[in-house]
Motif scaffolding. Structure first.
Motif, PDB file in Angstrom:
ATOM      1  N   LEU A  18       0.833  -1.211   0.000  1.00 37.02           N
ATOM      2  CA  LEU A  18       0.000   0.000   0.000  1.00 37.02           C
ATOM      3  C   LEU A  18       0.864   1.257   0.000  1.00 37.02           C
ATOM      4  N   GLU A  19       1.977   1.196   0.737  1.00 36.36           N
ATOM      5  CA  GLU A  19       2.877   2.368   0.765  1.00 36.36           C
ATOM      6  C   GLU A  19       3.412   2.636  -0.644  1.00 36.36           C
ATOM      7  N   ARG A  20       3.767   1.534  -1.333  1.00 31.78           N
ATOM      8  CA  ARG A  20       4.264   1.692  -2.696  1.00 31.78           C
ATOM      9  C   ARG A  20       3.170   2.282  -3.591  1.00 31.78           C
ATOM     10  N   PHE A  21       1.961   1.784  -3.402  1.00 29.55           N
ATOM     11  CA  PHE A  21       0.827   2.272  -4.193  1.00 29.55           C
ATOM     12  C   PHE A  21       0.649   3.786  -4.012  1.00 29.55           C
ATOM     13  N   PHE A  22       0.693   4.252  -2.754  1.00 31.24           N
ATOM     14  CA  PHE A  22       0.487   5.680  -2.514  1.00 31.24           C
ATOM     15  C   PHE A  22       1.669   6.512  -3.021  1.00 31.24           C
ATOM     16  N   MET A  23       2.882   5.943  -2.895  1.00 29.67           N
ATOM     17  CA  MET A  23       4.040   6.671  -3.414  1.00 29.67           C
ATOM     18  C   MET A  23       3.917   6.888  -4.919  1.00 29.67           C
ATOM     19  N   GLU A  24       3.431   5.826  -5.605  1.00 26.64           N
ATOM     20  CA  GLU A  24       3.268   5.962  -7.056  1.00 26.64           C
ATOM     21  C   GLU A  24       2.217   7.008  -7.416  1.00 26.64           C
ATOM     22  N   GLY A  26       2.101   9.696  -5.832  1.00 31.12           N
ATOM     23  CA  GLY A  26       2.692  10.951  -5.389  1.00 31.12           C
ATOM     24  C   GLY A  26       2.231  11.376  -4.001  1.00 31.12           C
ATOM     25  N   GLU A  27       1.763  10.402  -3.229  1.00 33.86           N
ATOM     26  CA  GLU A  27       1.260  10.697  -1.882  1.00 33.86           C
ATOM     27  C   GLU A  27       2.244  10.192  -0.824  1.00 33.86           C
ATOM     28  N   SER A  28       2.078  10.668   0.414  1.00 40.35           N
ATOM     29  CA  SER A  28       2.929  10.192   1.504  1.00 40.35           C
ATOM     30  C   SER A  28       2.608   8.741   1.848  1.00 40.35           C
ATOM     31  N   THR A  29       3.629   8.061   2.384  1.00 44.41           N
ATOM     32  CA  THR A  29       3.431   6.644   2.709  1.00 44.41           C
ATOM     33  C   THR A  29       2.457   6.464   3.879  1.00 44.41           C
ATOM     34  N   TYR A  30       2.296   7.491   4.737  1.00 49.11           N
ATOM     35  CA  TYR A  30       1.400   7.270   5.880  1.00 49.11           C
ATOM     36  C   TYR A  30      -0.062   7.119   5.472  1.00 49.11           C
ATOM     37  N   ARG A  31      -0.356   7.427   4.205  1.00 49.66           N
ATOM     38  CA  ARG A  31      -1.708   7.166   3.693  1.00 49.66           C
ATOM     39  C   ARG A  31      -2.064   5.688   3.826  1.00 49.66           C
ATOM     40  N   ALA A  32      -1.035   4.839   3.765  1.00 46.77           N
ATOM     41  CA  ALA A  32      -1.276   3.390   3.826  1.00 46.77           C
ATOM     42  C   ALA A  32      -1.953   3.000   5.141  1.00 46.77           C
ATOM     43  N   THR A  33      -1.395   3.486   6.253  1.00 46.42           N
ATOM     44  CA  THR A  33      -2.000   3.104   7.537  1.00 46.42           C
ATOM     45  C   THR A  33      -3.341   3.797   7.751  1.00 46.42           C
ATOM     46  N   GLN A  34      -3.464   5.014   7.195  1.00 48.50           N
ATOM     47  CA  GLN A  34      -4.780   5.677   7.286  1.00 48.50           C
ATOM     48  C   GLN A  34      -5.844   4.825   6.586  1.00 48.50           C
ATOM     49  N   LEU A  35      -5.481   4.364   5.387  1.00 41.05           N
ATOM     50  CA  LEU A  35      -6.443   3.567   4.621  1.00 41.05           C
ATOM     51  C   LEU A  35      -6.762   2.257   5.351  1.00 41.05           C
ATOM     52  N   MET A  50     -13.804   8.477   3.436  1.00 39.73           N
ATOM     53  CA  MET A  50     -12.525   8.566   4.149  1.00 39.73           C
ATOM     54  C   MET A  50     -12.133  10.032   4.290  1.00 39.73           C
ATOM     55  N   THR A  51     -12.600  10.628   5.365  1.00 40.86           N
ATOM     56  CA  THR A  51     -12.610  12.082   5.468  1.00 40.86           C
ATOM     57  C   THR A  51     -11.240  12.707   5.700  1.00 40.86           C
ATOM     58  N   ASP A  52     -10.223  11.889   6.085  1.00 40.66           N
ATOM     59  CA  ASP A  52      -8.899  12.505   6.209  1.00 40.66           C
ATOM     60  C   ASP A  52      -8.121  12.468   4.896  1.00 40.66           C
ATOM     61  N   PHE A  53      -8.760  12.019   3.822  1.00 45.19           N
ATOM     62  CA  PHE A  53      -8.169  12.144   2.484  1.00 45.19           C
ATOM     63  C   PHE A  53      -8.779  13.378   1.810  1.00 45.19           C
ATOM     64  N   SER A  54      -7.940  14.098   1.067  1.00 44.94           N
ATOM     65  CA  SER A  54      -8.486  15.273   0.376  1.00 44.94           C
ATOM     66  C   SER A  54      -9.501  14.827  -0.678  1.00 44.94           C
ATOM     67  N   ARG A  55     -10.334  15.766  -1.064  1.00 45.24           N
ATOM     68  CA  ARG A  55     -11.330  15.434  -2.084  1.00 45.24           C
ATOM     69  C   ARG A  55     -10.656  14.938  -3.358  1.00 45.24           C
ATOM     70  N   ASP A  56      -9.548  15.580  -3.689  1.00 50.71           N
ATOM     71  CA  ASP A  56      -8.824  15.205  -4.904  1.00 50.71           C
ATOM     72  C   ASP A  56      -8.311  13.760  -4.804  1.00 50.71           C
ATOM     73  N   LEU A  57      -7.746  13.420  -3.652  1.00 47.35           N
ATOM     74  CA  LEU A  57      -7.242  12.061  -3.496  1.00 47.35           C
ATOM     75  C   LEU A  57      -8.382  11.040  -3.562  1.00 47.35           C
ATOM     76  N   ARG A  58      -9.487  11.367  -2.920  1.00 51.03           N
ATOM     77  CA  ARG A  58     -10.629  10.445  -2.944  1.00 51.03           C
ATOM     78  C   ARG A  58     -11.093  10.198  -4.379  1.00 51.03           C
ATOM     79  N   THR A  59     -11.121  11.267  -5.158  1.00 52.15           N
ATOM     80  CA  THR A  59     -11.567  11.126  -6.549  1.00 52.15           C
ATOM     81  C   THR A  59     -10.579  10.265  -7.338  1.00 52.15           C
TER      82      THR A  59
END
Ligand code: SAH
Length: 375
Positions: A18-24, A26-35, A50-59
């Motif tokens: 998941l960390e690799r997925f978020f890095m690809e 262009g997001e921080s790796t901590y998104r993995a544990t949030q998800l 998932m309200t701690d993700f920005s609208r753009d990321l959610r889209t």
């Protein structure tokens, strides 16, 4: 023009993936544990929630990823509380998942493959042929689905223990099984301790060797006979990896785990095949030197299996012989047999049965190829 790739199912991906997925992205790796917290702790199945993700990321997540859960085809509940789910896989086959409530424990018995190539003579799964490996998503999907159902309807504690004793041979689907184990153990996943996860193998010795240093979960070996001649009839892979090799590999695995761990030896009792008191004594002799507990499983019949379950008296005498020789020996209660959810009765609905003969011919090749990859 570059083809857009298929959306990826994020359920069941371990933290590193998941960390690799978020890095690809262009997001921080901590998104993995949030998800992971959203999926496994809060039971949320929709990126938009998932309200701690920005609208753009959610889209963006909605376009490149999914959170696909298993599709339940049917569900049965046994008079003893055991629940069996039949679940549809990607390629329209069916696998089975069984919840076995037992006092403080909610054990989930999960499948790792669609069917099985090993063709043990007394197991109905093998008779259905083989139709492929499950992905980590499909393996973890079983746990997530059952956990949510338990919490919603039956037991707020959810799943407490997981055993890879459903359809398939987990060590012939090594990478996906290990990825799933990572999610089971991860505190941001199911947070299960190493002792509450058990991998059961028919004796894939290279797989046990690969477990050393890679994982520390409990190991169960399906032994079923004290001699190579009887075992080779019951568990054909014994011809390639005889008992001595299996015991040595299990013992080596234990030595990587440290103190106070033992291997579970599974022994399915079949009348007149492996249930004599001599068999019990030979088994005790064979297991000297291996730290183990013995789990006796009375044979669970299925149509035209050709085997019978021994009488209660025979079973108890076998158990008592082992106990008297110093072995912790449990008799596995037969659970869920009124809904065909007991050990060896899981068959799912492996499609394309007309090709079974061909598949059997290619079975040997499949085993060889998988084993070659491992060594
Ligand atoms: N492939 C793995 C896990 C699946 S089977 C393995 O072989 O260990 C889980 C357990 O159920 C195994 O010990 C298997 O030998 C046992 N089993 C299979 N068919 C059975 C049957 N008809 N009755 C009782 N136990 C059975």
């Amino acid at each position: 023009m570059v083809e857009p790739s298929e959306p990826i199912n994020l359920i069941g991906l371990d933290r590193t993936s998941l960390e690799r997925f978020f890095m690809e992205l262009g997001e921080s790796t901590y998104r993995a544990t949030q998800l992971m917290k959203w999926i496994y702790h809060k039971g949320v199945g929709d990126f938009q929630a998932m309200t701690d993700f920005s609208r753009d990321l959610r889209t963006r997540l909605d376009t490149v990823a999914t959170l696909d859960m298993p599709v339940e085809l049917s569900r049965d509940r046994s008079s003893d509380g055991t629940v069996r789910w039949v679940i549809e896989t990607r390629n329209r086959n069916a696998i089975e998942t069984v919840w076995i409530p037992d006092g403080a424990r909610n054990t989930l018995c999960i499948s790792s493959q669609v069917g099985c190539v090993l063709d043990c003579s007394f197991c109905s799964t093998g008779k259905q042929g083989f139709n492929g490996n499950l992905s980590s998503s499909e393996i973890i999907g079983q746990v997530l689905y059952a956990d949510r159902m338990l919490k919603e309807f039956w037991d707020p504690r959810g799943v407490t223990n997981v055993v890879f004793m459903g359809m398939g041979e987990p060590l012939l689907n090594f990478d996906a099984v290990m990825g799933a184990v990572d999610v089971l153990k991860d505190d941001f996943g199911f947070g299960l301790s190493k002792r509450r996860i058990t991998i059961s193998t028919a004796g894939v010795v290279p797989g046990i060797k690969k477990m050393c240093g890679r994982t520390d979960v409990a190991l169960a070996i399906s032994l079923h006979a004290p001699t190579d001649s009887v075992r080779s009839d019951l568990v054909p892979i014994n011809r390639k990896y005889p008992i001595a090799d299996l015991i040595e590999a299990s013992s080596n695995y234990l030595s990587t785990l440290g103190e106070r761990r033992s291997v579970t030896v599974e022994y399915t009792l079949m009348e007149g095949v492996n249930d004599s008191l001599d068999d019990a004594r030979d088994l005790a002799q064979l297991l000297r030197g291996l730290k183990c507990k013995i789990n006796l499983i009375p044979f669970n019949p299925f149509p035209s299996s050709g085997y019978l379950r021994p009488s209660r008296g025979t079973t108890e005498a076998f158990q008592n012989t082992l106990i008297n020789l110093g072995y912790t020996t449990m008799l596995r209660k037969t659970r869920g047999d009124d809904i065909h959810a007991a050990c060896g009765q899981l068959v799912g609905q492996v499609q394309d049965r007309t090709r079974r003969v061909e598949r059997y011919a290619s079975r040997a090749k499949t085993i060889e190829a998988t084993l070659d990859q491992m060594s």
